[in-house]
Structure formats: C-alpha cells, structure tokens
Motif scaffolding. Structure first.
Motif, PDB file in Angstrom:
ATOM      1  N   GLU A   1       0.840  -1.196   0.000  1.00  0.00           N
ATOM      2  CA  GLU A   1       0.000   0.000   0.000  1.00  0.00           C
ATOM      3  C   GLU A   1       0.876   1.247   0.000  1.00  0.00           C
ATOM      4  O   GLU A   1       1.897   1.311   0.694  1.00  0.00           O
ATOM      5  N   ASN A   2       0.458   2.259  -0.758  1.00  0.00           N
ATOM      6  CA  ASN A   2       1.266   3.477  -0.895  1.00  0.00           C
ATOM      7  C   ASN A   2       1.529   4.159   0.438  1.00  0.00           C
ATOM      8  O   ASN A   2       2.638   4.649   0.694  1.00  0.00           O
ATOM      9  N   SER A   3       0.510   4.204   1.307  1.00  0.00           N
ATOM     10  CA  SER A   3       0.680   4.876   2.605  1.00  0.00           C
ATOM     11  C   SER A   3       1.677   4.139   3.488  1.00  0.00           C
ATOM     12  O   SER A   3       2.445   4.754   4.241  1.00  0.00           O
ATOM     13  N   VAL A   4       1.671   2.806   3.392  1.00  0.00           N
ATOM     14  CA  VAL A   4       2.609   2.001   4.178  1.00  0.00           C
ATOM     15  C   VAL A   4       4.030   2.162   3.630  1.00  0.00           C
ATOM     16  O   VAL A   4       4.997   2.282   4.390  1.00  0.00           O
ATOM     17  N   ILE A   5       4.162   2.181   2.305  1.00  0.00           N
ATOM     18  CA  ILE A   5       5.478   2.375   1.683  1.00  0.00           C
ATOM     19  C   ILE A   5       6.038   3.731   2.059  1.00  0.00           C
ATOM     20  O   ILE A   5       7.233   3.872   2.356  1.00  0.00           O
ATOM     21  N   ALA A   6       5.187   4.760   2.077  1.00  0.00           N
ATOM     22  CA  ALA A   6       5.645   6.118   2.396  1.00  0.00           C
ATOM     23  C   ALA A   6       6.237   6.189   3.795  1.00  0.00           C
ATOM     24  O   ALA A   6       7.184   6.949   4.047  1.00  0.00           O
ATOM     25  N   ALA A   7       5.707   5.364   4.708  1.00  0.00           N
ATOM     26  CA  ALA A   7       6.223   5.366   6.082  1.00  0.00           C
ATOM     27  C   ALA A   7       7.555   4.644   6.212  1.00  0.00           C
ATOM     28  O   ALA A   7       8.297   4.846   7.180  1.00  0.00           O
ATOM     29  N   GLY A   8       7.897   3.799   5.243  1.00  0.00           N
ATOM     30  CA  GLY A   8       9.181   3.117   5.252  1.00  0.00           C
ATOM     31  C   GLY A   8       9.106   1.705   5.791  1.00  0.00           C
ATOM     32  O   GLY A   8       8.119   1.296   6.421  1.00  0.00           O
ATOM     33  N   ALA A   9      10.157   0.925   5.552  1.00  0.00           N
ATOM     34  CA  ALA A   9      10.197  -0.484   5.943  1.00  0.00           C
ATOM     35  C   ALA A   9      10.119  -0.666   7.454  1.00  0.00           C
ATOM     36  O   ALA A   9       9.563  -1.657   7.941  1.00  0.00           O
ATOM     37  N   ASP A  10      10.659   0.293   8.210  1.00  0.00           N
ATOM     38  CA  ASP A  10      10.694   0.149   9.670  1.00  0.00           C
ATOM     39  C   ASP A  10       9.303   0.152  10.285  1.00  0.00           C
ATOM     40  O   ASP A  10       9.109  -0.339  11.408  1.00  0.00           O
TER      41      ASP A  10
ATOM     42  N   GLU B   1      15.845  12.425 -11.162  1.00  0.00           N
ATOM     43  CA  GLU B   1      15.548  12.664  -9.749  1.00  0.00           C
ATOM     44  C   GLU B   1      14.052  12.865  -9.529  1.00  0.00           C
ATOM     45  O   GLU B   1      13.497  12.436  -8.532  1.00  0.00           O
ATOM     46  N   LYS B   2      13.396  13.534 -10.487  1.00  0.00           N
ATOM     47  CA  LYS B   2      11.972  13.836 -10.341  1.00  0.00           C
ATOM     48  C   LYS B   2      11.096  12.634 -10.652  1.00  0.00           C
ATOM     49  O   LYS B   2       9.912  12.622 -10.335  1.00  0.00           O
ATOM     50  N   GLU B   3      11.660  11.635 -11.303  1.00  0.00           N
ATOM     51  CA  GLU B   3      10.885  10.475 -11.733  1.00  0.00           C
ATOM     52  C   GLU B   3      11.627   9.201 -11.350  1.00  0.00           C
ATOM     53  O   GLU B   3      12.180   8.498 -12.185  1.00  0.00           O
ATOM     54  N   ARG B   4      11.629   8.919 -10.076  1.00  0.00           N
ATOM     55  CA  ARG B   4      12.371   7.760  -9.587  1.00  0.00           C
ATOM     56  C   ARG B   4      11.554   6.469  -9.635  1.00  0.00           C
ATOM     57  O   ARG B   4      12.030   5.419  -9.275  1.00  0.00           O
ATOM     58  N   GLY B   5      10.286   6.577 -10.057  1.00  0.00           N
ATOM     59  CA  GLY B   5       9.493   5.368 -10.165  1.00  0.00           C
ATOM     60  C   GLY B   5       8.811   5.013  -8.860  1.00  0.00           C
ATOM     61  O   GLY B   5       8.827   5.770  -7.879  1.00  0.00           O
ATOM     62  N   PRO B   6       8.180   3.831  -8.779  1.00  0.00           N
ATOM     63  CA  PRO B   6       7.431   3.408  -7.587  1.00  0.00           C
ATOM     64  C   PRO B   6       8.352   2.930  -6.473  1.00  0.00           C
ATOM     65  O   PRO B   6       9.551   2.783  -6.649  1.00  0.00           O
ATOM     66  N   GLY B   7       7.720   2.649  -5.297  1.00  0.00           N
ATOM     67  CA  GLY B   7       8.455   2.062  -4.186  1.00  0.00           C
ATOM     68  C   GLY B   7       9.357   3.023  -3.441  1.00  0.00           C
ATOM     69  O   GLY B   7      10.345   2.601  -2.843  1.00  0.00           O
TER      70      GLY B   7
END
Length: 730
Positions: A580-589, A653-659
């Motif tokens: 989920e995007n919100s979970v990815i945004a928070a990071g692996a930790d 830099e502006k388009e680093r893709g997903p994840g």
C-alpha cells in the motif's frame, strides 16, 4: 618481398598473400570483369605478369564456391588456403559467408547466384538457416561438378555428389554408399543409435584407405568424398588447401582441362592430423589426452610454476570444476575467444576442464569421460549403473557442464536434424550425473551490435535455447558475437556465466537446512487487489504447500509448517499491506507495526480486513517483516558506477518510479519465514504509464526494482537477504 618474408607459408607470408589478393582484386579492372580469381592473381603478381592474364585463362579455371555457414570467422583462412593451391590447378575460389547469400529484401544475392551458376564445384558446411537452405538448394543443380556439403541441413546434404556417388534418396540409381562400403561403416560404431555419427567420424580416419580395396567406380568416388571431408574435418590452412587441390585436380583430369601431365604429377599433401578430442589450456604446450591427465597437470606444482612465470592467475585447486565443451575447429583454427574464455574462468575462481570435440560426440564425452560425486556415490551404493563405455582411468568428476556448442547434446549439429530423437538418451546421461548443464556461447551468426539492438534472432535462438532445453539445459548465456568476421567475448557476459555457475554449485553444496530461498509473487497492477494473483494458480494455497514441502525436505521454514493456524492467505494479506502506498511512504521500519494493527482490527471483527489475520499470530506462522530503506548512494555502492549511470540516465531525480518512501529512499520489504524470504515482485512500470518499462529501448529498470533484486542477493554479512535461489509464483 624481403628474404625474411619468403619462408614457406609463414604467417607474415600468408598475410601478404591475402592482402595482395584483396587489394589487387579491388583495384584491377580485369578483376571487376571476373577474368580470374584471387589465387591466379596472386601467382601472377609474384612473377610480375598480372597484366598478361586474359580471358582464356579465366575460361580454363576451375570455379569453386565455398560457403562458410556458421564459420564466417574462417573466411580469411579459406581465402589464404585457396591462394597457396598450386597454379596448375587453375583454382578460382570464391568464399561466401551466410550473410552474403541473401539480400536484405530476402532475394538471392546476385553475386552469389552468378558464382554458383558458373561453379564447377561447391563446398558448404554448417548451413542450417531455413531461408539460406532454400536459396542454396535452388542453385545447386547448376553446379557442374562435385558438390560437397558437410554437417548441414538434411535438405542440403542430399545434394552431395562426387562422380557416380550421391546422397539422393531417389533417382536413376541407388543412393549413398554401395553395400560393401555400408558394411565397412558399421564396423566403426559401438552399435548404439546415438553413437552412429561419432563412429562415422572415426571411420573418416581409415575409410579412404580401406576403400582402396573396394572395387567399382562408386567406391572410388565415395573415397574422394571421404578424403575431402577428412581434410575439411581436420581443418587448418594446409588441410583446406589439400582439399581444394584434390577437388580441382580431379575436375581437371576428368575433363581433360589444362596441362594434364603437370596436374597429374602434383602430389597431394599429407593429412595434418590433430586429435578429434582433447583438452587445452593457455599454460599447456600440448593437448591433454583425457580429463584425468589434464586435471592431474592442472593441480600440479608444474602448472603453478608456469602460472607464476607468466603472471597467469589460476583459480584455487579446491575451486569448483566445470567441464567446458568446445568446438574442435575453433581450437585448431586458433580462435582467440577460446583462450580468453579459459582465462576468464580461472580469474572468476572456477577450474575449467576444456574439452574440444567435433560437435557430434558431446554425449560420449559426458558418458565416458565425466562423472560427478553423486554418480560416484550412487555407483558405490548400487543404485546407479554406468554405461559399459565409461573409462574410469581417463574420467574425472565435475560440478557442472557448460556447452559452448549449443544444438542437442546427442549429435550436435547433425543431431538437430531430428530434434528430440535422442532426448531420452541425453536426459538419462544428465540425470545420472545430476549436475547443472548450461549452454553458453558467442553468437556465430550475429554481430555484437545487432545482438544488442535486436536480441538473439532466428536460428541462433533455436540453437542456444530451444534444442538444448529439450535435453535438460537449465540456463543459456550469450557470451558475445561477431566483430567483423571474428568471434569476440563480452567480459561482463562471461562474468555473468561464472556467477551463475558458482551460484548453482554453491547451493547444491549447501545443506538444505542452511539454504536461503526467496519466493516472489505477482502484484500488478498496484493497489487493485492483484497481490498474490496468477493465471490459473491458487497462489495462497500453493505458497502454503511449497513451504510445507520445503520443511519435509529439510529446509528451515521456521514454525510455519508445524503451526496449525498458519496459512497462505495470511501471508498474502500481510504482503498486500506492505504494497500500500501509505505504508510504503512510512518506510520499511513501520511495516511490522502496520501489519499488527490490521491483525488487531481483524480480531475486533473488521470485515474490511482478511479474516485469517484474526487467527493467533495473524496466521503468519511467526513470519516477520524483513526490509530496508535504501538510499541511492547505497544502491550505487552495490550496483557499481556503470549500471548506476544507466539507471540515472533512464530515471531522473523527479521520476524515480514506484516504491519510494517519504524521505526519497527505495523501500524493499517481504516476510521472513526461517530461511525463506517471501516478497512481491517489484513493479515493472509506473502508475499512469504502467507499460513504460517494457517499451524502453534498453529496458533499464527503475531504482527500486534494482534495489529489490540487489538487496535480495546481497550476502547477509553485508546486510542483505543472501538469497541463493528464487521461486516465482506468477
């Protein structure tokens, strides 16, 4: 010419011959009118009479067309051999590579068509491309004299003809050898179906001599064909020269053309024999007779001393040992890539056991000269029986087999004529040894630039992928291709091959309980419930069954296989949360916390959460999140500067893709179950343009995609997962 360059057939002299022939042909108006060939021109240049060559000389010449097939890299050698054929033979040799046969619009090249129409003799070898076969077949009836086709498609082989001998399956008279000769041929085979072609090569050594005693014109003509093939098969400039002399002499004498007294007095050179099979090494002055003697030398102090003197880096004696099957003709014509390949293996920490063969007897090498520790143990326990042809005093044990030849293991190029016929034989050989069998070869029909822009094309893909896969080859690595007419390796590709070989060998030597395995499931398109889906496959139950089977076979899968509450549905649910995007945004930790929150919601009856998460431990069998937030600088250290530069160029830099998390780091995560790491395949494209990556010219993946695979294989001591093998469920 200086005195030093007049030594008989020395390399500088041969080079001069070729340059004189080429440069003079290009500039001469006579050559443009096709009044004479390179060999005649060279003789004229040497005695200063090139201006005296006239139309009459051309009309009396013996026009020979030679098609190199898979061996365009030998064009220079064949032209040089033609240049040293005695002038009395009046040879006009024209050499064509496979690329010269047809034009870009698929028509027959006019120069080639005219050459064949005017040919007194035709020679072809290793011609398999369908369109080339069709084009040549349509032209061969025009050839007036001998047609010699070696190791090519059966449609072309049928055109073989010398005098009254031919290989046609129908016609006025019987095809093939006379009955007396057929009985001779049978004596050179072991009786096994798969050994017939190999036995045929043995017959080449003695067949022409034995046929002296068989009466009849047909036997005499077959003897000529066999003798020509024997010269061709042994290879090298002098043998090719002798074959061309044999053909032209026979044509001139039969047609009463030229100075018959001089032609008949020419002595045919003796055959220069090199072993049919043997082993070689850059430090070894002679060919080794068998693998056992080679290994004994390779591990000796003598070899170490030679390496020290020549500053040659050797792999450690206890390094993996890999048999490498090489084309004999490439060895005897001194193709540089052979020595380079052996050097790279040593540099990469692998002891190569390079065996050169004609191509048709690969299976006899595997069967009679190679073994493995598994086979040795099986024989001692009585559960494996070796073939009676096995040679224990000459054989050696190997950890893997690499074929640089492609084609089927049984029969090589000739075996491809009936693809699949000997698959059972090949499979049994490989099953008994139970070592990785890999095909790795430079492309012989494509240039490196063509390969990089178009990939592996047509016949090359059949030779390197389709046919070997029928035998049981587990991998194919392209090692390089043609640069002009020469074969060249791409170092990065050889390193890739060595890395894969060491990976296969390493995991086989690692006890199951210590093996580190990753399982990758599908998850595209993102955020629409696609995680853990696959066409016609129940991924959750398959995942569960795989983990239980791994447990039965001794792998460490933690408590999952013995935990009654653990299930595949929960594993897929936890992986879905990680995507989920919100979970990815928070990071692996923060991912472990996010999963535990969903487990709590499931226990509280939240119907929007998969109900299996309400089980004790969430039904995860004590699986936990394992992931990393990787910066681009950290990725660069793993990827290296060259690959990082490609990624930066394709993804700004502006388009680093997903994840990517809120800090701009690449998030890689999965679930750890014992020594098994389960993850979702990184996305191939980007939202809004999901197919972008597939249409990129060089297919450079986005940074998170690179980070996922690099971290997955990064050793544990360096902070990675240390994966030794990946299983995909897609």
């Amino acid at each position: 010419l200086t005195d030093s360059s007049r030594k008989p057939f020395g390399s500088s002299f041969e080079k001069f011959q070729l340059e004189v022939s080429r440069s003079t042909l290009k500039s001469s108006s006579l050559a443009k009118k096709k009044l004479f060939g390179p060999s005649q021109l060279f003789a004229a240049v040497l005695d200063g009479t090139s201006s005296a060559v006239n139309e009459d000389d051309r009309s009396d010449s013996v026009n020979v067309v030679l098609v190199t097939g898979f061996e365009s890299f030998n064009r220079d050698l064949y032209e040089q051999a033609g240049a040293i054929v005695p002038v009395e033979c009046k040879l006009n040799l024209q050499v064509f590579a496979d690329s010269d046969i047809r034009t870009t619009n698929e028509g027959i090249n006019e120069n080639f068509a005219n050459a064949v129409k005017n040919a007194d003799a035709f020679i072809g070898s290793l011609i398999f491309d369908y369109d080339d076969v069709v084009a040549i077949s349509s032209m061969l009836p025009h050839v007036r004299g001998p047609r010699l086709i070696f190791e090519s498609a059966t449609e072309l082989m049928a055109f073989n003809r010398v005098g009254t001998f031919n290989m046609q399956s129908s016609g006025d008279g019987p095809s093939g050898p006379p009955p007396a000769v057929k009985s001779i041929l049978k004596k050179f085979s072991s009786g096994k179906e798969e050994d017939k072609i190999s036995g045929y090569l043995k017959m080449l050594k003695m067949g022409p001599d034995l046929l002296k005693f068989v009466p009849g014109e047909k036997a005499s003509d077959l003897r000529t064909w066999l003798e020509a093939y024997r010269y061709w098969n042994q290879g090298g400039m002098n043998n090719v020269k002798a074959m061309l002399q044999l053909i032209t002499q026979k044509w001139l004498l039969e047609n009463e053309n030229g100075d018959l007294e001089k032609v008949s007095s020419l002595e045919l050179p003796d055959l220069e024999i090199t072993p049919d099979v043997g082993l070689l090494h850059p430090l070894l002055s002679n060919y080794a007779a068998n693998p056992k003697s080679y290994v004994s030398w390779r591990l000796s102090s003598e070899c170490k001393e030679l390496a020290k003197q020549q500053k040659f880096k050797l792999a450690p004696n206890d390094a993996p040992r890999v048999a490498v099957l090489l084309y004999r003709k490439h060895v005897i014509t001194n193709q540089r890539y052979i020595q380079d390949l052996i050097r790279y293996f040593e540099l990469e920490g692998i002891v190569p056991i390079p065996v050169f063969i004609n191509g048709v007897e690969a299976h006899t090498i595997v069967r009679d000269w190679l073994t493995s520790q598994r086979e040795i143990d099986g024989v001692s326990k009585g559960v494996i029986s070796r073939d009676s042809t096995y040679k224990p005093n000459e054989a050696t044990s190997v950890d893997a087999i690499v074929s640089t030849i492609g084609f089927p293991l049984v029969g090589g190029p000739a075996g491809s004529m009936e693809a699949g016929r000997n698959v059972d034989v090949a499979s049994q050989l490989l099953k008994s040894m139970d070592v990785p069998y890999v095909v790795a070869s430079p492309l012989l029909l494509q240039s490196i630039p063509m390969w990089k822009s178009n990939g592996v094309l047509g016949l090359q893909s059949v030779v390197l992928y389709s046919l070997p896969e029928l035998d049981g080859a587990i991998d194919t690595v392209v090692l390089g291709g043609l640069v002009g007419d020469k074969i060249a390796l791409v170092p990065e590709r050889v390193r890739k091959l060595c890395s894969r070989l060491k990976g296969w060998i390493d995991i086989r030597k690692t006890p199951p309980s210590e093996r580190k395995v990753s399982i990758m499931i599908y998850g595209f398109p993102p955020n629409v419930g696609a995680v853990g889906t696959a066409a016609l496959l129940d991924v959750p139950n398959s995942l569960e069954n795989i983990l239980k089977r791994l447990h039965r076979e001794g792998y460490d899968v933690g408590d999952f296989a013995t935990n009654q509450d653990a299930c595949g549905e929960s594993l897929v649910a936890a992986l879905t949360i990680q995507c989920e995007n919100s979970v990815i945004a928070a990071g692996a930790d923060r991912m472990q916390c996010a999963i535990e929150q969903r487990m709590e919601r499931a226990r509280n009856g939240d119907k929007t959460v998969p109900e299996t998460l309400a089980r004790p431990g969430g039904g995860l069998g004590r699986a936990t999140v394992r992931g990393v937030d990787m910066s681009f600088d950290e990725l660069e250290k793993i990827l290296g500067k060259f690959m990082t530069k490609k990624v930066r160029r394709a993804w700004s830099e502006k388009e680093r893709g997903p994840g990517i998390n809120a800090k701009g780091e690449m998030v890689v995560s999965g679930l750890q179950v014992g020594n098994v790491w389960i993850t979702v395949q990184p996305l191939l494209g980007v939202e809004g343009d999901p197919m972008r990556l597939l249409f990129e010219r060089d297919l450079t993946p986005h940074p998170q995609y690179c980070a996922a695979y690099e971290w997955m294989r990064l050793p544990q001591e360096r902070g990675g997962v240390g994966t030794q093998a990946v299983r995909n469920l897609m």
